[in-house]
Design an enzyme around this catalytic site. Structure first.
Site, PDB file in Angstrom:
ATOM      1  N   CYS A 158       0.051   2.140   6.668  1.00 35.47           N
ATOM      2  CA  CYS A 158       0.376   0.744   6.919  1.00 35.47           C
ATOM      3  C   CYS A 158       0.530   0.025   5.591  1.00 35.47           C
ATOM      4  CB  CYS A 158      -0.698   0.083   7.774  1.00 35.47           C
ATOM      5  SG  CYS A 158      -2.366   0.192   7.098  1.00 35.47           S
TER       6      CYS A 158
ATOM      7  N   HIS B 187      -8.987   3.700  -1.892  1.00 34.75           N
ATOM      8  CA  HIS B 187      -7.585   3.319  -1.681  1.00 34.75           C
ATOM      9  C   HIS B 187      -7.084   2.562  -2.913  1.00 34.75           C
ATOM     10  CE1 HIS B 187      -3.942   1.919   0.020  1.00 34.75           C
ATOM     11  NE2 HIS B 187      -4.398   0.959   0.815  1.00 34.75           N
TER      12      HIS B 187
ATOM     13  N   CYS C 187       0.811  -1.225   0.000  1.00 39.57           N
ATOM     14  CA  CYS C 187       0.000   0.000   0.000  1.00 39.57           C
ATOM     15  C   CYS C 187       0.838   1.266   0.000  1.00 39.57           C
ATOM     16  CB  CYS C 187      -0.929   0.013   1.210  1.00 39.57           C
ATOM     17  SG  CYS C 187      -2.164  -1.314   1.196  1.00 39.57           S
TER      18      CYS C 187
END
Length: 384
Positions: A369, A339, A89
């Site tokens: 994270c 996202h 991510c």
């Protein structure tokens, strides 16, 4: 001492799964923000020394070094190289770090960093699923070394989000209240035009599709959790999305020679890691490390962008850092805005920079994270 300056940062509006960007080839999404950042800054594309893009699940249309194909799809010079990075991510936040490190080391003067992800076309976890189709085990159960060290524990972001909620005693209601805040802030920011300066519209598509203006705590309470014991529902998790984002990082010499006015200065770059089974707790030690290295305190930071992979991640981070919630994700986060994993790093970067400029703040801190338990931290100083 060498400095790395941020000339500007842009992003597409974020499309929801199956939405406005779902049929757009990732290279064309990447090309769009590349053209936008070059045109907005006025730099000569001939002078770009590298293109560093984040992308996860580099299969199908995202394969073949999408950083390079995006640059070429934009119509820019063939002599400019490109490289695609995967820190899960945090991939495009890491792209920013690599770009800034190249400038700080003196080995480059102008680097374009960004990221792209079409999660509608290439589902999350597609690389792992493709491996299984060829008879390969997943990255964890197939490793003797991993098994000896971590056992047969399930490695899952959903399990991690639940573990965090349990360890920090974060109730489902508290997470739903945080998720509602995200939607309300994002909708207000979108309706008020606060994202306009950072968004490069894709054709007629100019607004993020994710914010739910009609959601409520009552609606969230009606959703089923992952399991009877779980506190996690879809309402408190980030949305699967499509999008791209980009920034330009330049040296002090390049800025001076070309008469440019940068938006910000890179103040700090670091990455730390935590337990990979817990996975999503990385931003907590990463933030502590960054503040320790810089001598700054939480109170010195005017704005924070902490990626809302799950509500429990940000709420645990708030509990541990003592940061002022009113300075965190002030225009909503991934729960509402989405996202697009490979693009989220520079997407948050763009939001942070433009909001710092709007408010006249000095320091902004971004963290997120990442799979494997890692977490990047970027601290920028606003110069506008």
């Amino acid at each position: 001492m060498a400095e790395a300056y941020v000339l500007d940062a842009v992003r597409t509006p974020v499309g929801k799964r199956g939405g406005a960007l779902s049929t757009v080839h990732p290279a064309d999404l990447g090309a769009h923000v590349i053209r936008a950042i070059v045109e907005r800054t006025g730099v000569d594309p001939e002078l770009v020394e590298d293109v560093i893009f984040g992308c996860v699940d580099t299969l199908g249309p995202q394969a073949g070094n999408v950083a390079r194909t995006s640059w070429l799809a934009a119509g820019y010079p063939q002599h400019v190289p490109g490289v695609t990075v995967d820190r899960q991510c945090g991939s495009s936040q890491q792209a920013v770090h690599f770009a800034a490190q190249a400038v700080l080391s003196g080995t480059a003067d102008l680097v374009l960093a960004g990221g792209v992800q079409n999660m509608s076309a290439v589902p999350i976890g597609a690389a792992m699923l493709a491996g299984r189709a060829y008879g390969f085990e997943d990255p964890f159960s197939g490793s003797k070394g991993w098994q000896e060290r971590f056992g047969a524990s399930e490695v899952s972001q959903f399990r991690s989000a639940d573990m965090i909620a349990g360890h920090w005693d974060i109730s489902r209601v508290a997470m739903e209240e945080f998720a509602l805040r995200s939607h309300q802030l994002a909708a207000a920011a979108s309706d008020g035009g606060l994202f306009d300066d950072e968004i490069a519209p894709y054709g007629e598509f100019g607004k993020d599709e994710g914010p739910r203006r009609d959601t409520s705590l009552e609606r969230m309470a009606g959703l089923k959790p992952l399991s009877p014991e779980s506190r996690i529902t879809a309402a408190v998790a980030s949305q699967i999305s499509d999008g791209a984002s980009a920034t330009l990082i330049a040296s002090e010499e390049f800025v001076r020679e070309h008469g440019l006015t940068p938006m910000a200065r890179i103040h700090h770059l670091s990455v730390r890691a935590a337990d990979p089974v817990w996975m999503l707790t990385g931003p907590i030690p990463a933030t502590a490390h960054a503040l320790r290295r810089t001598g700054l305190t939480v109170g010195d930071i005017d704005l924070f962008e902490v990626n809302e992979a799950f509500a429990s991640v940000v709420l645990a981070w708030l509990d541990e850092t003592g940061a002022d919630p009113s300075r965190v994700n002030v225009n909503g986060g991934a729960i509402a805005l989405g996202h697009p994993i490979g693009a989220s790093g520079t997407k948050l970067f763009a939001t942070l920079l433009h909001e710092l400029k709007r408010r006249g703040g000095r320091y902004g801190l971004q963290t997120m994270c990442e799979g494997g338990g890692t977490a990047n931290v970027t601290i920028v100083e606003n110069l506008t």
